[in-house]
Design a protein around this motif. Structure first.
Motif, short mmCIF file in Angstrom:
data_model
loop_
_atom_site.label_atom_id
_atom_site.label_comp_id
_atom_site.label_asym_id
_atom_site.label_seq_id
_atom_site.Cartn_x
_atom_site.Cartn_y
_atom_site.Cartn_z
N GLY A 192 0.80 -1.23 0.00
CA GLY A 192 0.00 0.00 0.00
C GLY A 192 0.83 1.28 0.00
N ASP A 193 2.03 1.21 0.58
CA ASP A 193 2.87 2.41 0.71
C ASP A 193 3.71 2.71 -0.53
OD1 ASP A 193 1.89 2.78 3.25
OD2 ASP A 193 3.72 2.17 4.30
N ASN A 194 3.80 1.77 -1.45
CA ASN A 194 4.66 1.93 -2.62
C ASN A 194 3.87 1.75 -3.91
OD1 ASN A 194 7.51 1.97 -1.35
ND2 ASN A 194 6.54 0.21 -0.38
N ASP A 195 4.02 2.69 -4.85
CA ASP A 195 3.32 2.56 -6.13
C ASP A 195 3.73 1.29 -6.86
OD1 ASP A 195 1.93 4.88 -5.70
OD2 ASP A 195 3.00 6.07 -7.18
N VAL A 196 5.03 1.01 -6.86
CA VAL A 196 5.55 -0.19 -7.49
C VAL A 196 6.51 -0.85 -6.52
CG1 VAL A 196 6.82 -1.15 -9.46
CG2 VAL A 196 5.38 0.88 -9.79
N VAL A 197 6.26 -2.12 -6.21
CA VAL A 197 7.16 -2.84 -5.30
C VAL A 197 7.41 -4.24 -5.84
CG1 VAL A 197 5.30 -3.59 -3.75
CG2 VAL A 197 7.63 -3.45 -2.89
N LEU A 198 8.69 -4.62 -5.81
CA LEU A 198 9.11 -5.93 -6.27
C LEU A 198 9.62 -6.73 -5.07
CD1 LEU A 198 9.71 -7.80 -8.72
CD2 LEU A 198 12.02 -6.82 -8.73
N PHE A 199 8.94 -7.82 -4.77
CA PHE A 199 9.43 -8.76 -3.76
C PHE A 199 10.35 -9.70 -4.50
CE2 PHE A 199 5.60 -7.08 -1.95
CZ PHE A 199 5.84 -7.04 -0.58
N MET A 200 11.62 -9.72 -4.11
CA MET A 200 12.63 -10.42 -4.88
C MET A 200 13.66 -11.08 -3.98
SD MET A 200 14.94 -7.17 -6.21
CE MET A 200 16.26 -8.20 -6.85
N LYS A 201 14.49 -11.92 -4.59
CA LYS A 201 15.62 -12.51 -3.87
C LYS A 201 16.83 -11.64 -4.16
CE LYS A 201 13.81 -17.19 -4.07
NZ LYS A 201 13.95 -18.53 -4.65
N GLY A 202 17.34 -10.99 -3.10
CA GLY A 202 18.44 -10.06 -3.25
C GLY A 202 17.96 -8.63 -3.39
N THR A 203 18.82 -7.81 -3.96
CA THR A 203 18.51 -6.39 -4.15
C THR A 203 18.65 -6.06 -5.64
OG1 THR A 203 20.80 -5.67 -3.89
CG2 THR A 203 19.46 -5.86 -1.87
N PRO A 204 18.13 -4.91 -6.07
CA PRO A 204 18.29 -4.55 -7.49
C PRO A 204 19.76 -4.51 -7.93
CG PRO A 204 16.57 -3.22 -6.53
CD PRO A 204 17.20 -3.99 -5.39
N LEU A 205 20.66 -4.09 -7.05
CA LEU A 205 22.08 -4.07 -7.41
C LEU A 205 22.72 -5.45 -7.37
CD1 LEU A 205 23.35 -0.83 -5.64
CD2 LEU A 205 22.95 -1.20 -8.08
N PHE A 206 22.20 -6.32 -6.51
CA PHE A 206 22.76 -7.67 -6.36
C PHE A 206 21.65 -8.71 -6.29
CE2 PHE A 206 26.02 -4.86 -4.57
CZ PHE A 206 27.10 -5.22 -5.37
N SER A 258 14.78 -12.94 -10.43
CA SER A 258 14.77 -11.61 -9.82
C SER A 258 15.58 -10.64 -10.68
CB SER A 258 15.33 -11.67 -8.40
OG SER A 258 14.44 -12.35 -7.54
N SER A 259 16.71 -11.10 -11.21
CA SER A 259 17.54 -10.27 -12.08
C SER A 259 16.75 -9.84 -13.32
CB SER A 259 18.79 -11.05 -12.48
OG SER A 259 19.60 -10.26 -13.32
N ARG A 260 16.01 -10.76 -13.90
CA ARG A 260 15.21 -10.43 -15.08
C ARG A 260 14.12 -9.41 -14.73
NH1 ARG A 260 11.63 -14.83 -18.13
NH2 ARG A 260 13.51 -16.05 -17.79
N ALA A 261 13.47 -9.58 -13.59
CA ALA A 261 12.41 -8.65 -13.18
C ALA A 261 12.98 -7.25 -12.99
CB ALA A 261 11.74 -9.14 -11.90
N VAL A 262 14.16 -7.14 -12.38
CA VAL A 262 14.81 -5.84 -12.19
C VAL A 262 15.12 -5.22 -13.55
CG1 VAL A 262 16.94 -4.72 -11.41
CG2 VAL A 262 15.73 -6.30 -9.89
N ALA A 263 15.67 -6.01 -14.46
CA ALA A 263 16.01 -5.50 -15.80
C ALA A 263 14.77 -4.98 -16.52
CB ALA A 263 16.69 -6.59 -16.62
N ILE A 264 13.67 -5.67 -16.39
CA ILE A 264 12.42 -5.24 -17.03
C ILE A 264 11.97 -3.90 -16.45
CG2 ILE A 264 9.96 -5.78 -17.26
CD1 ILE A 264 10.87 -8.78 -17.43
N LEU A 265 11.99 -3.78 -15.13
CA LEU A 265 11.58 -2.52 -14.49
C LEU A 265 12.51 -1.38 -14.89
CD1 LEU A 265 10.48 -3.77 -10.96
CD2 LEU A 265 9.01 -2.89 -12.80
#
Length: 109
Positions: free
Chosen positions: A13-27, A33-40
């Motif tokens: 509810g607090d974030n317009d777009v939120v990705l629940f992933m394994k790791g972080t966008p940088l790692f 998860s890497s593919r989802a980050v690349a798409i975003l």
């Protein structure tokens, strides 16, 4: 509603777009998860992420919350969109970019 469900609902509810992933966008810690980050990143939108590897309650709870068995999971304006494969299909068809525009998601700086 369980405490974990309440925590997840607040994050969604607090974030317009939120990705629940394994790791972080940088790692990212898995290929999906890497593919989802690349798409975003290609969509050029602001998003937040939650590293489910840092919180086992969230890792299990998100699967129950969305009734979706895998991670990553993307939410846009409180609505569950899907996992890595669905994001790829939507992105390739231009549907994800259209969804971001329709929902008036802020562009990344």
């Amino acid at each position: 509603m369980s405490d974990t469900n309440q925590r997840i609902a607040k994050i969604v509810g607090d974030n317009d777009v939120v990705l629940f992933m394994k790791g972080t966008p940088l790692f990212p810690q898995c290929g999906f998860s890497s593919r989802a980050v690349a798409i975003l990143e290609h969509c050029g939108v602001e998003y937040d992420s939650v590293d489910v590897l840092q919180d086992m309650e969230i890792r299990q709870g998100i699967k129950t919350y969305s009734e979706w068995p895998t991670i990553p999971q993307l939410y846009v304006k409180g609505e569950f969109v899907g996992g890595s494969d669905i994001l790829m299909e939507m992105f390739e068809a231009g549907e994800l970019q259209q969804l971001m525009q329709e929902k008036q998601v802020a562009k990344a700086n």
